[in-house]
Design a protein around this motif. Sequence first.
Motif, PDB file in Angstrom:
ATOM      1  N   THR A 126       0.840  -1.203   0.000  1.00  0.00           N
ATOM      2  CA  THR A 126       0.000   0.000   0.000  1.00  0.00           C
ATOM      3  C   THR A 126       0.876   1.254   0.000  1.00  0.00           C
ATOM      4  N   ARG A 127       1.946   1.245   0.804  1.00  0.00           N
ATOM      5  CA  ARG A 127       2.858   2.390   0.838  1.00  0.00           C
ATOM      6  C   ARG A 127       3.589   2.546  -0.492  1.00  0.00           C
ATOM      7  N   THR A 130       1.241   4.688  -2.450  1.00  0.00           N
ATOM      8  CA  THR A 130       1.150   6.083  -1.988  1.00  0.00           C
ATOM      9  C   THR A 130       2.472   6.823  -2.160  1.00  0.00           C
ATOM     10  N   LYS A 136      -3.691   8.968  -3.969  1.00  0.00           N
ATOM     11  CA  LYS A 136      -4.356   9.617  -2.837  1.00  0.00           C
ATOM     12  C   LYS A 136      -5.714   8.995  -2.513  1.00  0.00           C
ATOM     13  N   LYS A 137      -6.354   8.453  -3.523  1.00  0.00           N
ATOM     14  CA  LYS A 137      -7.657   7.815  -3.300  1.00  0.00           C
ATOM     15  C   LYS A 137      -7.504   6.334  -3.635  1.00  0.00           C
ATOM     16  N   LEU A 138      -7.653   5.470  -2.611  1.00  0.00           N
ATOM     17  CA  LEU A 138      -7.450   4.038  -2.792  1.00  0.00           C
ATOM     18  C   LEU A 138      -8.654   3.265  -2.276  1.00  0.00           C
ATOM     19  N   CYS A 161      -2.538   3.717   4.850  1.00  0.00           N
ATOM     20  CA  CYS A 161      -3.213   4.931   4.387  1.00  0.00           C
ATOM     21  C   CYS A 161      -3.207   6.012   5.466  1.00  0.00           C
ATOM     22  N   LYS A 162      -3.530   5.622   6.693  1.00  0.00           N
ATOM     23  CA  LYS A 162      -3.577   6.600   7.789  1.00  0.00           C
ATOM     24  C   LYS A 162      -2.217   7.246   8.005  1.00  0.00           C
ATOM     25  N   CYS A 164      -0.128   7.942   5.930  1.00  0.00           N
ATOM     26  CA  CYS A 164       0.120   8.905   4.849  1.00  0.00           C
ATOM     27  C   CYS A 164      -0.890  10.046   4.866  1.00  0.00           C
ATOM     28  N   ILE A 166      -4.180   9.674   4.620  1.00  0.00           N
ATOM     29  CA  ILE A 166      -5.328   9.367   3.770  1.00  0.00           C
ATOM     30  C   ILE A 166      -6.433   8.776   4.635  1.00  0.00           C
ATOM     31  N   VAL A 168      -9.639   6.606   5.220  1.00  0.00           N
ATOM     32  CA  VAL A 168     -10.279   5.451   4.586  1.00  0.00           C
ATOM     33  C   VAL A 168     -11.711   5.344   5.105  1.00  0.00           C
TER      34      VAL A 168
END
Length: 731
Positions: A126-127, A130, A136-138, A161-162, A164, A166, A168
Motif C-alpha cells: 500500500t505504501r 502512496t 491519494k484515493k485508494l 493509508c492513515k 500517509c 489518507i 479510509v
Amino acid sequence: MTAKGRFGLVIPEINSPLDRDFVEGVYAQANALGYDVIVYTGLYNCLREYRYDSYISGLENIYTLICVHRLDGIIFAEERFHTQDVIDKINGYLRQTDTPCLILGGNSPNANIMNADEYGSMYRITRHMTDEHGCKKLYCLAGVPNHKSSEERVRGFVDACKDCGIIVADSDIRYGWFWKDIPAQLGREIADGTVDCPDAVVCCNDVMAAALIDSLKQNGIRVPEDVKVTGFDGGWDSLICQPSVTTIAGRDKQFGADAVCRLYAMTAGIMPKQELFGQSIRFGRSCGCCKESPLEPHLIEMIMMNREKRTFIATDFIHRMSDAQSVSELSEHINEVCHIFKGVKWLDVCLCSDWQGDMNNPDDFRQYGYSDEMFMLLSRREDNSEKAFFSFPTAQVLPALCEPHEPHLIMLTSLHCGGQIFGYTATAYTKCSYITADEYYVSWCDSVANGVKSLQKRLFERYFSKQLEKLSDTDPVTGIFNRRGFIIHIPEMLNQYNNEGRKSYLLLITYYPEKIGAVDPRSAMDGILTELCIHRLCARIGENTYAVMIPSEDADGIVNTSENLIAAVESALLDRFGDIRLPEFVTCTAVFGSSESSEIERVVDEAVQFLTDRKKAAESNFTDYRELIYRLRRNIVSQPQRDWEIENISHDIGISKSHLQRLYKQLFSTSIKDDVITSRIKRAMQLLEHTDMRIAEIAEQCGYNNENHFMRQFKEKTGMTAAQFRRENGR
C-alpha cells in the motif's frame, strides 16, 4: 544429512503454486533441521454443498492416519481447508494423539495456533502505491468478512493509508470473498460512475486483482493509466494477467518455514532462526512501474513439468491395472506406469491387511480407517525396486523410514474404490518442485484402486468357483470337467487303457499371455479341447491349465500326440478369432502307474508344479528378450535398407531362429520378413513422393539389389506400380 525425525503436515490439496510454495517452505526448513515431512492430503477441497459422496469420504480417510503414525510433531494447515466438517474431524483425530501439534490460522481453544504475517506485506505494498506512485484515493478489495487472514491484510491497508494522511471510509473497503464476482462488479461500477474512480485498488489476493483488471479493461478503463491495481499472494493469476499484476510473493514459503521453526521449538525446546524465506513485492505493470520482476526459477520449472506431462495423457492406466490376474502381476503393472512421475525417489503402494475383504461375505469390507498392519504391494525406487509382498506395522508409516536416509518429503494419499478403503500410496521427493497432486496423479491413484478392486473381484470369483467345484465335477458355464471331475474319472480310463495293453499318460497344457488382446480365450479353449478330445478324458484343472489323459505305447507317441493337439488348438483359435497373435503354449507330460486315488493326486500335483515352473521360465525368457526384439523392430523401421538376415539377427541376440520368429510374431502379430518388406515399401513411397530419384536408385536405397524384385513387392503391397504411385502422389 541423515533424517532424525519426522513431522506430519495436514493440508487439503497441493494444486496451485501457492500450495507448493507453502509445502516447499515446510520441507526446506524441516530438511535443514534433519526431519522428514509426511504430507497427508485428501486432494479435494470444496464445500459440502457442492459435492460429498463415498469417493470424497474415501479421499478424506487419509487423515485418520495422523493419530496412528509415529510422528514427532504435526502441522495442521487449518486455514487452507474450506469445509468446517473436515476441520472438525481432523481436530478430533489430533485430540486422540499426544503428538505436539501446531494449528495454522485456526480458532480451536487451548490449541497452539500460529498465523502468517499478513499485515506487514499489505502495509508495504500500500505504501508503494502512496509513496512511489502518489496515489491519494485508494480502494481495498478485501477477502472474507471476519476471516483472520483477510482482516489482517485490511488492517495493513488501513494503517498504511492513515500513516500517509489518507482517510479510509467504510465504503472504500469492499469484501470480495477472495473470488471473481465482486471485483468484476466493482470494475463495472467504476466504469459507469456508480462509485468514484480511485487512483488505485489494492486487492487482498491475485484472483481478485486479475478479475478486476479484466472488468476494467472490458469497460474501457485503462490499467494502470486510469486505475492502478495490486494483488497479494504471488500466484499464477498475477503472471498470466495482462498487464501483469504487482503483488506480494513469498508469503506461503515464509509461513511454512516459520511453522516448522515453531513446531521444532515445541518439540525440542529450542527456537531455530528462519533464514530461508521472506516476503517481497513482485513487480508487474499493473501498478505503473516500468520494472517487471523476473519469473522465479521454481515457477518456470513447474510450467515445464506441466508441459512434459502432456506426453503421458494417452498412458493406458485403467486397462493395464484392471487386467492383472494376481497380486504380483498387479504390482508389475503399477510399476510399468510409474514413468509419468518425475523426480519421485520412492513410490510405495500399501494395502490394508484386509484389502481382499471377507470371501464368505463380499458386502462386508473396510469403509473407514486403516488396519494395524499394511501389506507392501509395490516399493519402487528411482533406480530400482525394493522387495515387496511383506507386512509392516501401520505406525511405521513406511518401512524405509526406519532405515538411515536423507530427509524426504513424502506425500500420502488414499487408495479407495466403490466405498471400500484399500490402503494408501506414498510418493517421496527430495525436491519439492516435483511434488505432484494434480489430475494425472489422481487418475493414476484411481486406476491403482480400480486395479485392486478388479483383482479382488477375480479372487472372489475363484473362491466361489472352488467352492462350487467341491460340489460339482464340471464347469457350470462350459460343461468341461473340473479337477474333481477329472480325478474321479481317471481310474475308469486307467482300467480301460490297461485292458487294451496301453500306458496312460497325463498331458498338461497352459499358455501365456493369459489374454489375446482384450479377449480371454479360456471359454474358447474349453470348447475347442472338448471337441478335439471327444474320445479322451479332458478337463480344466486350474485357471488356464488343461489336463488330457492320453493312451500311448511309448513316450515318443505322447510327444507327437501333444504337438498335433497344440497345432489343432492353434488352428481352431485362428478360426474362432481370425488373424490374431496366438498365445504361447507350454506343456508337460507324466505317466500314471496306479489307480490308487492318493497316487493319482500325487502325479497330478507334481505335474502341475512342474508345468508352473516351466511356464515361469518361459515367461521370464520372453521378458529377457523382449527389449532386444523391440529394439530390433525400431532398427528395421528406421533402417529398412540394411541386410536383415534372420540367421544373423538370431545369432546377435543369442536365440534360435525359430524362437526369435515366434517371439517376434507374438509381440507384433507379424513376421520379421513382412516387417522388413513393409518398412522398405514405406521408405520407397516417401522417396517416390518427395524426390526425383530414378526408380532403380530408389530400389537400391531401400535395400533391393534387383529392381524387378522391388517392382513386384511394391505392387503386391500397394496395388499399383511405382510409376503409377509417383504420378498420383508425386511432386
